[in-house]
Design a protein around this motif. Sequence first.
Motif, PDB file in Angstrom:
ATOM      1  N   THR A 132       0.786  -1.226   0.000  1.00  8.67           N
ATOM      2  CA  THR A 132       0.000   0.000   0.000  1.00  8.67           C
ATOM      3  C   THR A 132       0.825   1.288   0.000  1.00  8.67           C
ATOM      4  O   THR A 132       0.478   2.226  -0.727  1.00  8.67           O
ATOM      5  CB  THR A 132      -0.968   0.004   1.194  1.00  8.67           C
ATOM      6  N   PRO A 133       1.906   1.411   0.788  1.00  8.11           N
ATOM      7  CA  PRO A 133       2.626   2.696   0.791  1.00  8.11           C
ATOM      8  C   PRO A 133       3.079   3.145  -0.592  1.00  8.11           C
ATOM      9  O   PRO A 133       2.855   4.288  -0.993  1.00  8.11           O
ATOM     10  CB  PRO A 133       3.814   2.425   1.719  1.00  8.11           C
ATOM     11  N   ALA A 134       3.722   2.246  -1.342  1.00  7.23           N
ATOM     12  CA  ALA A 134       4.187   2.605  -2.690  1.00  7.23           C
ATOM     13  C   ALA A 134       3.013   2.890  -3.623  1.00  7.23           C
ATOM     14  O   ALA A 134       3.027   3.842  -4.409  1.00  7.23           O
ATOM     15  CB  ALA A 134       5.059   1.484  -3.249  1.00  7.23           C
ATOM     16  N   GLN A 135       1.966   2.058  -3.534  1.00  7.77           N
ATOM     17  CA  GLN A 135       0.799   2.250  -4.383  1.00  7.77           C
ATOM     18  C   GLN A 135       0.114   3.585  -4.098  1.00  7.77           C
ATOM     19  O   GLN A 135      -0.258   4.325  -5.002  1.00  7.77           O
ATOM     20  CB  GLN A 135      -0.187   1.099  -4.175  1.00  7.77           C
ATOM     21  N   PHE A 136      -0.046   3.908  -2.812  1.00  3.57           N
ATOM     22  CA  PHE A 136      -0.734   5.140  -2.429  1.00  3.57           C
ATOM     23  C   PHE A 136       0.027   6.371  -2.898  1.00  3.57           C
ATOM     24  O   PHE A 136      -0.540   7.278  -3.511  1.00  3.57           O
ATOM     25  CB  PHE A 136      -0.915   5.168  -0.914  1.00  3.57           C
ATOM     26  N   LEU A 137       1.332   6.416  -2.627  1.00  5.46           N
ATOM     27  CA  LEU A 137       2.139   7.563  -3.042  1.00  5.46           C
ATOM     28  C   LEU A 137       2.193   7.679  -4.564  1.00  5.46           C
ATOM     29  O   LEU A 137       2.120   8.776  -5.126  1.00  5.46           O
ATOM     30  CB  LEU A 137       3.554   7.438  -2.469  1.00  5.46           C
ATOM     31  N   ASP A 138       2.319   6.543  -5.235  1.00  6.78           N
ATOM     32  CA  ASP A 138       2.357   6.531  -6.693  1.00  6.78           C
ATOM     33  C   ASP A 138       1.064   7.083  -7.267  1.00  6.78           C
ATOM     34  O   ASP A 138       1.058   7.921  -8.170  1.00  6.78           O
ATOM     35  CB  ASP A 138       2.578   5.093  -7.178  1.00  6.78           C
ATOM     36  N   GLU A 139      -0.060   6.613  -6.752  1.00 12.43           N
ATOM     37  CA  GLU A 139      -1.355   7.041  -7.287  1.00 12.43           C
ATOM     38  C   GLU A 139      -1.622   8.508  -6.994  1.00 12.43           C
ATOM     39  O   GLU A 139      -2.136   9.237  -7.845  1.00 12.43           O
ATOM     40  CB  GLU A 139      -2.459   6.161  -6.699  1.00 12.43           C
ATOM     41  N   ILE A 140      -1.282   8.953  -5.798  1.00  9.20           N
ATOM     42  CA  ILE A 140      -1.458  10.375  -5.461  1.00  9.20           C
ATOM     43  C   ILE A 140      -0.623  11.242  -6.391  1.00  9.20           C
ATOM     44  O   ILE A 140      -1.090  12.250  -6.933  1.00  9.20           O
ATOM     45  CB  ILE A 140      -1.060  10.631  -3.993  1.00  9.20           C
ATOM     46  N   ALA A 141       0.646  10.858  -6.593  1.00 11.81           N
ATOM     47  CA  ALA A 141       1.531  11.634  -7.465  1.00 11.81           C
ATOM     48  C   ALA A 141       1.025  11.639  -8.903  1.00 11.81           C
ATOM     49  O   ALA A 141       1.086  12.661  -9.589  1.00 11.81           O
ATOM     50  CB  ALA A 141       2.947  11.062  -7.405  1.00 11.81           C
ATOM     51  N   SER A 142       0.521  10.510  -9.364  1.00 13.18           N
ATOM     52  CA  SER A 142       0.020  10.417 -10.733  1.00 13.18           C
ATOM     53  C   SER A 142      -1.211  11.300 -10.926  1.00 13.18           C
ATOM     54  O   SER A 142      -1.353  11.992 -11.938  1.00 13.18           O
ATOM     55  CB  SER A 142      -0.318   8.966 -11.080  1.00 13.18           C
ATOM     56  N   GLU A 143      -2.115  11.285  -9.951  1.00 17.69           N
ATOM     57  CA  GLU A 143      -3.320  12.091 -10.063  1.00 17.69           C
ATOM     58  C   GLU A 143      -3.008  13.584  -9.984  1.00 17.69           C
ATOM     59  O   GLU A 143      -3.634  14.401 -10.661  1.00 17.69           O
ATOM     60  CB  GLU A 143      -4.319  11.697  -8.964  1.00 17.69           C
TER      61      GLU A 143
END
Length: 201
Positions: A132-143
């Motif tokens: 989750t940590p990598a996924q969450f940061l990745d998705e936030i940055a992408s959005e």
Amino acid sequence: MRLQAEFVDNIDWTFYRKRLPVEVVALPGSTPAIQSVASTTWATANSPTNAELDALCQLNASLRRVFHYINGAHTLWYLKTTGSYEINRMPITLTLSAMHRLSEICRYKPSQLQSYLDGQKNWLLSEFVAMTPAQFLDEIASEMTGHQIMIPNVRLPKAVSWSEGLGSDVGTGQQWPEEHAHLYDGEAGARREDGPRLFRK
């Protein structure tokens, strides 16, 4: 233009075909594939008007309700299928809520956390904590930026995600306006059973 996506080979297509969201329909044939119900029209592929870009933005917004980004070395997408119970929230919101609840249990109810870790579903919790940590940061940055945040030193292959020949050679995202590139570029290849993948026409 319509979005078309092809599923991974090992998907239970008979099961998932009955649970497609209203935004997409199954394509005829033996290959598990879908197509968006909504569409938009561009007069040319290289010189869209402001109205055509607005229409693309609207199509993007409608499809993003059911297509969700996954971080990784390749461009990965989940298709949110229908079922008996559905939480009408974006994955980022659900992820933050789950992380907050887990932190509360860890701090105030450690015995309850231990029971989860000792239970038969402990692998779900372990995978959530690990990924989750990598996924969450990745998705936030992408959005926030409108760009995919890929793992360094990974070459992004070319792909086509729209039918009728539009959007070719968008592996770098340069053929689309930057605010749209994060949805349409990338390699054809979801790696999960319930995830769609964009494919080359």
